[in-house]
Motif scaffolding. Structure first.
Motif, PDB file in Angstrom:
ATOM      1  N   GLU A  94      45.060  31.656  35.931  1.00 33.77           N
ATOM      2  CA  GLU A  94      45.730  32.944  35.731  1.00 33.77           C
ATOM      3  C   GLU A  94      44.710  34.079  35.621  1.00 33.77           C
ATOM      4  O   GLU A  94      44.922  35.178  36.139  1.00 33.77           O
ATOM      5  CB  GLU A  94      46.593  32.900  34.472  1.00 33.77           C
ATOM      6  N   GLU A  95      43.612  33.789  34.958  1.00 35.84           N
ATOM      7  CA  GLU A  95      42.557  34.794  34.801  1.00 35.84           C
ATOM      8  C   GLU A  95      41.999  35.220  36.163  1.00 35.84           C
ATOM      9  O   GLU A  95      41.820  36.422  36.425  1.00 35.84           O
ATOM     10  CB  GLU A  95      41.444  34.217  33.924  1.00 35.84           C
ATOM     11  N   TYR A  96      41.746  34.250  37.034  1.00 37.72           N
ATOM     12  CA  TYR A  96      41.226  34.577  38.359  1.00 37.72           C
ATOM     13  C   TYR A  96      42.282  35.284  39.212  1.00 37.72           C
ATOM     14  O   TYR A  96      41.954  36.163  40.021  1.00 37.72           O
ATOM     15  CB  TYR A  96      40.735  33.317  39.073  1.00 37.72           C
ATOM     16  N   LYS A  97      43.551  34.903  39.023  1.00 42.37           N
ATOM     17  CA  LYS A  97      44.611  35.573  39.780  1.00 42.37           C
ATOM     18  C   LYS A  97      44.690  37.048  39.391  1.00 42.37           C
ATOM     19  O   LYS A  97      44.802  37.931  40.258  1.00 42.37           O
ATOM     20  CB  LYS A  97      45.959  34.899  39.529  1.00 42.37           C
ATOM     21  N   ARG A  98      44.614  37.330  38.104  1.00 44.32           N
ATOM     22  CA  ARG A  98      44.654  38.723  37.645  1.00 44.32           C
ATOM     23  C   ARG A  98      43.456  39.505  38.176  1.00 44.32           C
ATOM     24  O   ARG A  98      43.582  40.671  38.563  1.00 44.32           O
ATOM     25  CB  ARG A  98      44.695  38.774  36.115  1.00 44.32           C
ATOM     26  N   ALA A  99      42.294  38.859  38.200  1.00 40.82           N
ATOM     27  CA  ALA A  99      41.103  39.520  38.743  1.00 40.82           C
ATOM     28  C   ALA A  99      41.300  39.818  40.223  1.00 40.82           C
ATOM     29  O   ALA A  99      40.924  40.896  40.717  1.00 40.82           O
ATOM     30  CB  ALA A  99      39.870  38.637  38.541  1.00 40.82           C
ATOM     31  N   GLY A 100      41.915  38.868  40.941  1.00 36.90           N
ATOM     32  CA  GLY A 100      42.200  39.078  42.358  1.00 36.90           C
ATOM     33  C   GLY A 100      43.134  40.263  42.574  1.00 36.90           C
ATOM     34  O   GLY A 100      42.927  41.090  43.465  1.00 36.90           O
ATOM     35  N   ASN A 101      44.161  40.358  41.717  1.00 36.50           N
ATOM     36  CA  ASN A 101      45.094  41.478  41.815  1.00 36.50           C
ATOM     37  C   ASN A 101      44.387  42.816  41.609  1.00 36.50           C
ATOM     38  O   ASN A 101      44.663  43.799  42.303  1.00 36.50           O
ATOM     39  CB  ASN A 101      46.212  41.334  40.780  1.00 36.50           C
ATOM     40  N   ALA A 102      43.468  42.837  40.629  1.00 41.39           N
ATOM     41  CA  ALA A 102      42.743  44.074  40.331  1.00 41.39           C
ATOM     42  C   ALA A 102      41.882  44.503  41.522  1.00 41.39           C
ATOM     43  O   ALA A 102      41.867  45.683  41.907  1.00 41.39           O
ATOM     44  CB  ALA A 102      41.880  43.887  39.086  1.00 41.39           C
ATOM     45  N   PHE A 103      41.171  43.543  42.127  1.00 42.39           N
ATOM     46  CA  PHE A 103      40.336  43.866  43.285  1.00 42.39           C
ATOM     47  C   PHE A 103      41.193  44.291  44.467  1.00 42.39           C
ATOM     48  O   PHE A 103      40.802  45.183  45.243  1.00 42.39           O
ATOM     49  CB  PHE A 103      39.462  42.665  43.673  1.00 42.39           C
ATOM     50  N   PHE A 104      42.377  43.673  44.603  1.00 45.05           N
ATOM     51  CA  PHE A 104      43.263  44.035  45.705  1.00 45.05           C
ATOM     52  C   PHE A 104      43.701  45.489  45.573  1.00 45.05           C
ATOM     53  O   PHE A 104      43.699  46.244  46.548  1.00 45.05           O
ATOM     54  CB  PHE A 104      44.483  43.120  45.729  1.00 45.05           C
ATOM     55  N   LYS A 105      44.071  45.878  44.370  1.00 50.42           N
ATOM     56  CA  LYS A 105      44.522  47.249  44.143  1.00 50.42           C
ATOM     57  C   LYS A 105      43.409  48.258  44.420  1.00 50.42           C
ATOM     58  O   LYS A 105      43.677  49.403  44.789  1.00 50.42           O
ATOM     59  CB  LYS A 105      45.030  47.399  42.712  1.00 50.42           C
ATOM     60  N   GLU A 106      42.168  47.823  44.243  1.00 46.12           N
ATOM     61  CA  GLU A 106      41.020  48.689  44.533  1.00 46.12           C
ATOM     62  C   GLU A 106      40.711  48.745  46.030  1.00 46.12           C
ATOM     63  O   GLU A 106      39.876  49.541  46.463  1.00 46.12           O
ATOM     64  CB  GLU A 106      39.775  48.189  43.789  1.00 46.12           C
ATOM     65  N   GLY A 107      41.361  47.884  46.792  1.00 43.74           N
ATOM     66  CA  GLY A 107      41.089  47.826  48.222  1.00 43.74           C
ATOM     67  C   GLY A 107      39.928  46.921  48.577  1.00 43.74           C
ATOM     68  O   GLY A 107      39.476  46.899  49.721  1.00 43.74           O
ATOM     69  N   ASN A 108      39.441  46.160  47.595  1.00 42.20           N
ATOM     70  CA  ASN A 108      38.338  45.227  47.841  1.00 42.20           C
ATOM     71  C   ASN A 108      38.945  43.867  48.181  1.00 42.20           C
ATOM     72  O   ASN A 108      39.037  42.966  47.343  1.00 42.20           O
ATOM     73  CB  ASN A 108      37.445  45.122  46.603  1.00 42.20           C
TER      74      ASN A 108
END
Length: 227
Positions: free
Chosen positions: A12-26
């Protein structure tokens, strides 16, 4: 010793990190974090999905001394796998890599429960559009329209259907013009011999056609909602 719940929490921690990077466009780093999430939630001991031949497949009997996952933990892991494969597919689409996107769409569809992988089907259609397979994409979008109920998703699907129709019409017009140029514009005014486009000219026109369709597909801007 790391418990099953510890693994799910880390996933879950990595999924949330992935979501954050996605929102940044990374999208590259987002994809990487979704992959790490998968590393923690696949292949759990005692997983019921071992019966489906998925990544967590176990050919040997489960060691009775190893703590196995509960049905609830297995269901949570399956949900995470589905979300991550769908999100990775979206990342690949943003990076204009439709073949890789399709691979993860198929993995997500293997985890489908009662239509829960509708987003994977939509991403599959979008990947087909990037490949110029607009007929296949249109069929997927139209089929989804008969199954989904969310009004926003329905609106998006209708927009995608309209886009595929537009691209198919554009392709038809380009093909007609291409054949007209090939066979309808012969010049016999001087030598009596027909003047046909060279192989290089035809090859260039084909490249331009594919690029035009790809560019049009990539202009589709769908609001992403990472789970």
């Amino acid at each position: 010793m790391q418990t099953i719940q510890d693994k799910l929490d880390k996933a879950e921690e990595y999924k949330r990190a992935g979501n954050a990077f996605f929102k940044e466009g990374n999208f590259s780093r987002a994809k990487s974090n979704y992959g790490k999430c998968l590393a923690y939630c696949t292949g759990l001991p005692g997983s019921e999905r071992s019966k489906t031949g998925y990544e967590g497949f176990q050919t040997q009997k489960v060691n009775p001394h190893i703590v196995t996952c509960t049905n609830e933990e297995d269901a949570a892991a399956a949900k995470l796998e589905l979300i991550c494969h769908q999100n990775i597919a979206t990342c690949f689409l943003k990076m204009s890599s439709p073949s890789e996107a399709l691979m993860h769409c198929e993995k997500a569809l293997k985890l489908d429960v009662n239509g829960s992988a509708w987003k994977a089907r939509m991403r599959k259609g979008e990947a087909y559009m990037q490949q110029g397979r607009n007929d296949d994409a249109k069929a997927i979008f139209e089929d989804l329209l008969s199954t989904v109920e969310d009004e926003k998703v329905i609106l998006t699907l209708k927009q995608l259907v309209a886009k595929t129709i537009k691209l198919l019409k554009a392709h038809s017009i380009k093909e007609k013009q291409r054949y007209k140029n090939m066979f309808g514009g012969a010049d016999t005014s001087v030598t009596g011999s027909s003047s046909q486009p060279s192989g290089d000219d035809l090859q260039q026109k084909e490249k331009e056609r594919v690029q035009d369709e790809k560019s049009a597909a990539e202009e589709i801007d769908i609001a992403e909602k990472n789970s």
